[in-house]
Design a protein around this motif. Structure first.
Motif, PDB file in Angstrom:
ATOM      1  N   PRO A  38       0.769  -1.245   0.000  1.00  0.00           N
ATOM      2  CA  PRO A  38       0.000   0.000   0.000  1.00  0.00           C
ATOM      3  C   PRO A  38       0.797   1.291   0.000  1.00  0.00           C
ATOM      4  O   PRO A  38       0.463   2.215  -0.733  1.00  0.00           O
ATOM      5  CB  PRO A  38      -0.820  -0.089   1.294  1.00  0.00           C
ATOM      6  CG  PRO A  38      -0.159  -1.133   2.129  1.00  0.00           C
ATOM      7  CD  PRO A  38       0.558  -2.050   1.196  1.00  0.00           C
ATOM      8  N   SER A  39       1.860   1.329   0.763  1.00  0.00           N
ATOM      9  CA  SER A  39       2.450   2.642   1.025  1.00  0.00           C
ATOM     10  C   SER A  39       3.236   3.212  -0.154  1.00  0.00           C
ATOM     11  O   SER A  39       3.526   4.395  -0.219  1.00  0.00           O
ATOM     12  CB  SER A  39       3.368   2.547   2.244  1.00  0.00           C
ATOM     13  OG  SER A  39       4.267   1.493   2.011  1.00  0.00           O
ATOM     14  N   SER A  40       3.586   2.328  -1.121  1.00  0.00           N
ATOM     15  CA  SER A  40       4.543   2.797  -2.119  1.00  0.00           C
ATOM     16  C   SER A  40       3.925   3.537  -3.301  1.00  0.00           C
ATOM     17  O   SER A  40       2.777   3.325  -3.657  1.00  0.00           O
ATOM     18  CB  SER A  40       5.335   1.600  -2.625  1.00  0.00           C
ATOM     19  OG  SER A  40       4.500   0.491  -2.651  1.00  0.00           O
ATOM     20  N   ALA A  41       4.761   4.394  -3.891  1.00  0.00           N
ATOM     21  CA  ALA A  41       4.344   5.104  -5.106  1.00  0.00           C
ATOM     22  C   ALA A  41       4.297   4.085  -6.242  1.00  0.00           C
ATOM     23  O   ALA A  41       4.957   3.057  -6.173  1.00  0.00           O
ATOM     24  CB  ALA A  41       5.365   6.180  -5.428  1.00  0.00           C
ATOM     25  N   VAL A  42       3.517   4.394  -7.315  1.00  0.00           N
ATOM     26  CA  VAL A  42       3.311   3.418  -8.391  1.00  0.00           C
ATOM     27  C   VAL A  42       4.633   2.862  -8.934  1.00  0.00           C
ATOM     28  O   VAL A  42       4.809   1.673  -9.121  1.00  0.00           O
ATOM     29  CB  VAL A  42       2.483   4.044  -9.530  1.00  0.00           C
ATOM     30  CG1 VAL A  42       2.471   3.157 -10.754  1.00  0.00           C
ATOM     31  CG2 VAL A  42       1.070   4.267  -9.035  1.00  0.00           C
ATOM     32  N   SER A  43       5.597   3.741  -9.132  1.00  0.00           N
ATOM     33  CA  SER A  43       6.840   3.298  -9.753  1.00  0.00           C
ATOM     34  C   SER A  43       7.619   2.329  -8.860  1.00  0.00           C
ATOM     35  O   SER A  43       8.491   1.620  -9.321  1.00  0.00           O
ATOM     36  CB  SER A  43       7.700   4.497 -10.107  1.00  0.00           C
ATOM     37  OG  SER A  43       8.001   5.172  -8.918  1.00  0.00           O
ATOM     38  N   GLN A  44       7.316   2.312  -7.573  1.00  0.00           N
ATOM     39  CA  GLN A  44       8.079   1.412  -6.695  1.00  0.00           C
ATOM     40  C   GLN A  44       7.192   0.329  -6.090  1.00  0.00           C
ATOM     41  O   GLN A  44       7.508  -0.203  -5.044  1.00  0.00           O
ATOM     42  CB  GLN A  44       8.695   2.211  -5.537  1.00  0.00           C
ATOM     43  CG  GLN A  44       9.613   3.297  -6.000  1.00  0.00           C
ATOM     44  CD  GLN A  44       9.701   4.403  -4.967  1.00  0.00           C
ATOM     45  OE1 GLN A  44       8.882   4.500  -4.051  1.00  0.00           O
ATOM     46  NE2 GLN A  44      10.698   5.238  -5.111  1.00  0.00           N
ATOM     47  N   LYS A  45       6.122   0.044  -6.754  1.00  0.00           N
ATOM     48  CA  LYS A  45       5.198  -0.926  -6.145  1.00  0.00           C
ATOM     49  C   LYS A  45       5.761  -2.328  -6.053  1.00  0.00           C
ATOM     50  O   LYS A  45       5.293  -3.143  -5.282  1.00  0.00           O
ATOM     51  CB  LYS A  45       3.873  -0.962  -6.927  1.00  0.00           C
ATOM     52  CG  LYS A  45       2.926   0.103  -6.450  1.00  0.00           C
ATOM     53  CD  LYS A  45       1.618  -0.054  -7.156  1.00  0.00           C
ATOM     54  CE  LYS A  45       0.647  -0.784  -6.268  1.00  0.00           C
ATOM     55  NZ  LYS A  45      -0.672  -0.215  -6.274  1.00  0.00           N
ATOM     56  N   HIS A  46       6.745  -2.592  -6.889  1.00  0.00           N
ATOM     57  CA  HIS A  46       7.373  -3.909  -6.792  1.00  0.00           C
ATOM     58  C   HIS A  46       8.846  -3.830  -7.197  1.00  0.00           C
ATOM     59  O   HIS A  46       9.266  -2.878  -7.848  1.00  0.00           O
ATOM     60  CB  HIS A  46       6.641  -4.910  -7.698  1.00  0.00           C
ATOM     61  CG  HIS A  46       6.867  -4.646  -9.149  1.00  0.00           C
ATOM     62  ND1 HIS A  46       5.980  -3.961  -9.934  1.00  0.00           N
ATOM     63  CD2 HIS A  46       7.899  -4.972  -9.960  1.00  0.00           C
ATOM     64  CE1 HIS A  46       6.448  -3.869 -11.162  1.00  0.00           C
ATOM     65  NE2 HIS A  46       7.613  -4.467 -11.196  1.00  0.00           N
ATOM     66  N   THR A  47       9.592  -4.841  -6.773  1.00  0.00           N
ATOM     67  CA  THR A  47      10.969  -4.975  -7.240  1.00  0.00           C
ATOM     68  C   THR A  47      11.073  -6.378  -7.815  1.00  0.00           C
ATOM     69  O   THR A  47      10.490  -7.314  -7.266  1.00  0.00           O
ATOM     70  CB  THR A  47      11.968  -4.881  -6.063  1.00  0.00           C
ATOM     71  OG1 THR A  47      11.443  -3.997  -5.095  1.00  0.00           O
ATOM     72  CG2 THR A  47      13.321  -4.409  -6.513  1.00  0.00           C
ATOM     73  N   LEU A  48      11.789  -6.501  -8.918  1.00  0.00           N
ATOM     74  CA  LEU A  48      11.862  -7.812  -9.563  1.00  0.00           C
ATOM     75  C   LEU A  48      13.295  -8.089 -10.023  1.00  0.00           C
ATOM     76  O   LEU A  48      13.927  -7.227 -10.620  1.00  0.00           O
ATOM     77  CB  LEU A  48      10.899  -7.812 -10.752  1.00  0.00           C
ATOM     78  CG  LEU A  48      10.741  -9.096 -11.543  1.00  0.00           C
ATOM     79  CD1 LEU A  48       9.294  -9.260 -11.990  1.00  0.00           C
ATOM     80  CD2 LEU A  48      11.632  -9.122 -12.764  1.00  0.00           C
ATOM     81  N   VAL A  49      13.795  -9.265  -9.674  1.00  0.00           N
ATOM     82  CA  VAL A  49      15.063  -9.707 -10.283  1.00  0.00           C
ATOM     83  C   VAL A  49      14.765 -11.016 -10.997  1.00  0.00           C
ATOM     84  O   VAL A  49      13.969 -11.829 -10.516  1.00  0.00           O
ATOM     85  CB  VAL A  49      16.203  -9.917  -9.266  1.00  0.00           C
ATOM     86  CG1 VAL A  49      16.894  -8.630  -8.916  1.00  0.00           C
ATOM     87  CG2 VAL A  49      15.737 -10.642  -8.024  1.00  0.00           C
ATOM     88  N   GLN A  50      15.373 -11.208 -12.143  1.00  0.00           N
ATOM     89  CA  GLN A  50      15.012 -12.385 -12.930  1.00  0.00           C
ATOM     90  C   GLN A  50      16.181 -12.975 -13.693  1.00  0.00           C
ATOM     91  O   GLN A  50      17.202 -12.325 -13.912  1.00  0.00           O
ATOM     92  CB  GLN A  50      13.928 -12.008 -13.928  1.00  0.00           C
ATOM     93  CG  GLN A  50      14.415 -10.976 -14.934  1.00  0.00           C
ATOM     94  CD  GLN A  50      13.498 -10.863 -16.138  1.00  0.00           C
ATOM     95  OE1 GLN A  50      12.419 -11.394 -16.162  1.00  0.00           O
ATOM     96  NE2 GLN A  50      13.943 -10.165 -17.155  1.00  0.00           N
ATOM     97  N   GLU A  51      16.016 -14.221 -14.063  1.00  0.00           N
ATOM     98  CA  GLU A  51      16.960 -14.877 -14.964  1.00  0.00           C
ATOM     99  C   GLU A  51      16.106 -15.522 -16.046  1.00  0.00           C
ATOM    100  O   GLU A  51      15.028 -16.058 -15.761  1.00  0.00           O
ATOM    101  CB  GLU A  51      17.728 -15.989 -14.249  1.00  0.00           C
ATOM    102  CG  GLU A  51      18.687 -15.507 -13.193  1.00  0.00           C
ATOM    103  CD  GLU A  51      20.058 -15.136 -13.750  1.00  0.00           C
ATOM    104  OE1 GLU A  51      20.644 -15.970 -14.443  1.00  0.00           O
ATOM    105  OE2 GLU A  51      20.529 -14.009 -13.485  1.00  0.00           O
ATOM    106  N   GLN A  52      16.607 -15.472 -17.266  1.00  0.00           N
ATOM    107  CA  GLN A  52      15.852 -16.067 -18.367  1.00  0.00           C
ATOM    108  C   GLN A  52      16.723 -17.133 -19.033  1.00  0.00           C
ATOM    109  O   GLN A  52      17.898 -16.884 -19.282  1.00  0.00           O
ATOM    110  CB  GLN A  52      15.510 -14.971 -19.359  1.00  0.00           C
ATOM    111  CG  GLN A  52      14.558 -15.438 -20.417  1.00  0.00           C
ATOM    112  CD  GLN A  52      13.733 -14.269 -20.935  1.00  0.00           C
ATOM    113  OE1 GLN A  52      12.943 -13.672 -20.203  1.00  0.00           O
ATOM    114  NE2 GLN A  52      13.943 -13.932 -22.176  1.00  0.00           N
ATOM    115  N   TYR A  53      16.171 -18.307 -19.252  1.00  0.00           N
ATOM    116  CA  TYR A  53      16.939 -19.377 -19.856  1.00  0.00           C
ATOM    117  C   TYR A  53      16.244 -19.801 -21.144  1.00  0.00           C
ATOM    118  O   TYR A  53      15.030 -19.999 -21.144  1.00  0.00           O
ATOM    119  CB  TYR A  53      17.021 -20.579 -18.908  1.00  0.00           C
ATOM    120  CG  TYR A  53      17.367 -20.186 -17.483  1.00  0.00           C
ATOM    121  CD1 TYR A  53      18.686 -19.927 -17.106  1.00  0.00           C
ATOM    122  CD2 TYR A  53      16.360 -20.056 -16.517  1.00  0.00           C
ATOM    123  CE1 TYR A  53      18.989 -19.559 -15.791  1.00  0.00           C
ATOM    124  CE2 TYR A  53      16.655 -19.683 -15.216  1.00  0.00           C
ATOM    125  CZ  TYR A  53      17.971 -19.433 -14.857  1.00  0.00           C
ATOM    126  OH  TYR A  53      18.262 -19.055 -13.569  1.00  0.00           O
TER     127      TYR A  53
END
Ligand code: BGC
Length: 438
Positions: A38-53
C-alpha cells in the motif's frame, strides 16, 4: 472457457516476496518478486530480479520427466544464485506462482490439468495430467524449499498485473506466439454453470459488503471454431493445421497468432514458386523449410520505408538466400499486409465478443505478446476493427482518441502478475476463504 479461481482483482495493497516461474513458448523465466503493497508510489510498487533461460528446442518434444527435471534444475540454480536457499527451508518454504500459458482445467488455484499442448509443444505424458502436481514432484525430488501456491494462465497474469497499477483494466490479452484473453465474470450459479459448489459455499463466496464477487475467466479462445463452422479458411490455413503437431486444435489461433503468420506467408510463397511465378531459377531450399519465416520477418517487411525497399531485399537475402525482384518485393509487402490485417482484425473479434457478452463499454485491454508489442501496425489495425465491430462511427465522440475501450501495454503478467495472484491467494487463505484452493 476455464475457471481460474482468481477471485476479484487486486487492491494494489498486496505485499510479500514470491518466486515466479514462467514456462513460455521460447524461454523459461524465474523471478524473485517483492510486492511493496500500500504505502509505495506506483513506480516502486514492486521490485523484480530475474533470470531467463532459453528452452532447448528438444524440450518441446521431450517427456514430462525431462521437462520438469529441467524446470526444477533452473529453479534451484536461481535460488542458489540469489542466495535464497539461506532464507527459506522446508518448514518455511518460498511461495511460488507458476505461469502456465497453455489451456488447463483448474479445479483449484494450485492445480491445472493440461487439456492439449498448443504453440507447437508436443511433450509426452503431460496432457490430461495435473501440471502443478508434476512440478511439485520435481521440486520435492530436488528437496527445494518451495511451495507452489497458484497456477495462472498468462492472460490472467497480464490482467492482474495491470490491474495492480491500473484500476481501469478490464481484460488481459496475449497477442503473441499464441492468442487468448481473460476477463472478470460475476460469480454466480447463473453466470457460470460450470462451477459446481454447495449452497453454503456459494454463500461463502459473497463479498462482505454485499457487492457482487467476480472471478477471472480464461477464455482460451484460440480454440474458437475448432469445428470450422464459422470462419472461412484458405488452403494455406488448412495446410498449417494439417502439418501442426495437433491438427484440428486451436483453429482461431492458427489464423491469427504470431507462431503461424510467417508460416502462412511462406506457404503462399512456396506455392507461387512451384507454379513458376516467383523466384525463378533461384535456390529455394531455405524457403522450403517449415517455419523458416517468423512474424518478425513480416513486421520488418511492413515496416520498411527505405528507398526501393532495400531492407526487405536484405531480409530475403539473409533469411532465405533469395534475391527478390522489385515486383516480388511489392508482392511480399501486399501479402504480409493481408496476413497481418486479417490477424489483427480477428484479434479484435475476440475482445469485442467479451465486451459484447459482458456489456463492457469502456476500459483498458492490457495486452502483451510479440505481435502486440513488436508489429508496427498491429495496435492501430486492432483498434480500428474493434471500433467497427462495436459501432463507434468515425464521427462519433467515442472514436476520438481511439475509442472508449483502449489497448494498453500490459504490466509483466508472468512475473508481477502471478506474484500478486499468489499474494491474493495467501491472503484469502489467512481469512479462511479457501474455496477453490488447496
Ligand atoms: C494457449 C493459451 C495462452 C495463449 C497465449 C495459447 O496457445 O492455449 O493458454 O494464453 O496461447 O500465450
Amino acid at each position: 472457457m476455464n475457471i481460474t479461481w482468481v477471485l476479484g482483482l487486486p487492491t494494489g495493497h498486496e505485499s510479500g516476496t514470491f518466486l515466479a516461474l514462467d514456462l513460455g513458448g521460447t524461454n523459461l523465466r524465474v523471478c524473485k518478486v517483492e510486492l511493496h503493497g500500500p504505502s509505495s508510489a506506483v513506480s516502486q510498487k514492486h521490485t523484480l530480479v530475474q533470470e531467463q533461460y532459453k528452452l532447448p528446442s528438444e524440450i518441446k518434444t521431450s517427456t514430462a520427466e525431462e521437462l520438469w527435471a529441467y524446470v526444477a534444475e533452473y529453479l534451484e540454480k536461481f535460488m542458489k544464485k540469489m542466495g535464497l536457499l539461506e532464507h527459506y527451508n522446508r518448514e518455511k518454504p518460498m511461495p511460488l506462482g507458476f505461469t502456465f500459458s497453455y489451456p488447463a482445467i483448474q479445479y483449484r488455484i494450485d492445480h491445472g490439468i493440461l487439456q492439449t499442448w498448443t504453440k507447437g509443444f508436443d511433450i509426452k505424458g503431460v496432457e490430461g495430467e495435473d501440471v502443478a502436481a508434476q512440478l511439485r514432484h520435481a521440486i520435492e525430488r530436488k528437496k527445494l524449499p518451495i511451495e507452489l501456491i497458484c497456477l495462472a494462465n498468462d492472460t490472467v497474469g497480464a490482467m492482474v498485473a495491470s490491474a495492480y497499477n491500473d484500476p481501469e483494466t478490464i481484460i488481459g490479452a496475449i497477442f503473441g506466439t499464441g492468442c487468448n484473453a481473460a476477463y472478470m465474470q460475476t460469480l454466480s450459479k447463473e453466470c457460470i454453470p460450470k462451477i459446481d459448489l454447495k449452497d453454503e459455499e456459494w454463500e461463502q463466496l459473497k463479498s462482505d459488503d454485499g457487492s457482487k464477487s467476480t472471478i477471472a475467466i480464461n477464455c482460451e479462445y484460440g480454440a474458437f471454431d475448432n469445428a470450422h463452422r464459422v470462419l472461412p479458411r484458405t488452403s494455406f490455413d488448412e495446410q498449417v493445421d494439417a502439418e501442426s503437431p495437433r491438427p484440428g486444435e486451436q483453429a482461431f489461433e492458427k489464423l491469427s497468432a504470431g507462431l503461424y503468420l510467417g508460416e502462412i506467408f511462406r506457404l503462399v510463397m512456396v506455392q507461387l514458386a512451384d507454379k513458376g511465378l516467383v523466384f525463378k531459377n533461384q535456390d529455394r531450399e531455405k524457403l522450403r523449410k517449415p517455419y523458416s519465416i517468423d512474424t518478425g520477418f513480416l513486421s520488418q517487411i511492413e515496416d520498411d520505408e527505405s528507398p526501393k525497399f532495400n531492407k526487405t531485399y536484405d531480409l530475403f537475402k539473409e533469411t532465405l538466400d533469395l534475391s527478390p525482384s522489385d515486383q516480388e518485393i511489392e508482392l511480399s509487402r501486399r501479402l504480409a499486409e493481408l496476413i497481418a490485417v486479417r490477424g489483427a482484425r480477428l484479434c479484435a473479434c475476440g475482445i469485442a465478443a467479451i465486451c459484447t457478452k459482458e456489456g463492457i463499454e469502456k476500459g483498458h485491454v492490457a495486452a502483451d505478446g510479440s505481435v502486440a508489442n513488436k508489429h508496427p501496425k498491429f495496435k492501430r489495425r486492432w483498434a480500428k476493427a474493434l471500433g467497427e465491430i462495436l459501432n463507434w462511427h468515425q464521427t462519433d465522440e467515442k472514436q476520438k482518441n481511439g475509442g472508449p475501450i483502449k489497448i494498453t501495454s500490459a504490466e509483466d503478467g508472468s512475473g508481477v502478475g502471478v506474484a500478486v495472484i499468489a499474494a491474493m491467494t495467501l491472503q484469502r487463505k489467512s481469512q479462511g476463504n479457501t474455496i477453490g484452493m488447496f
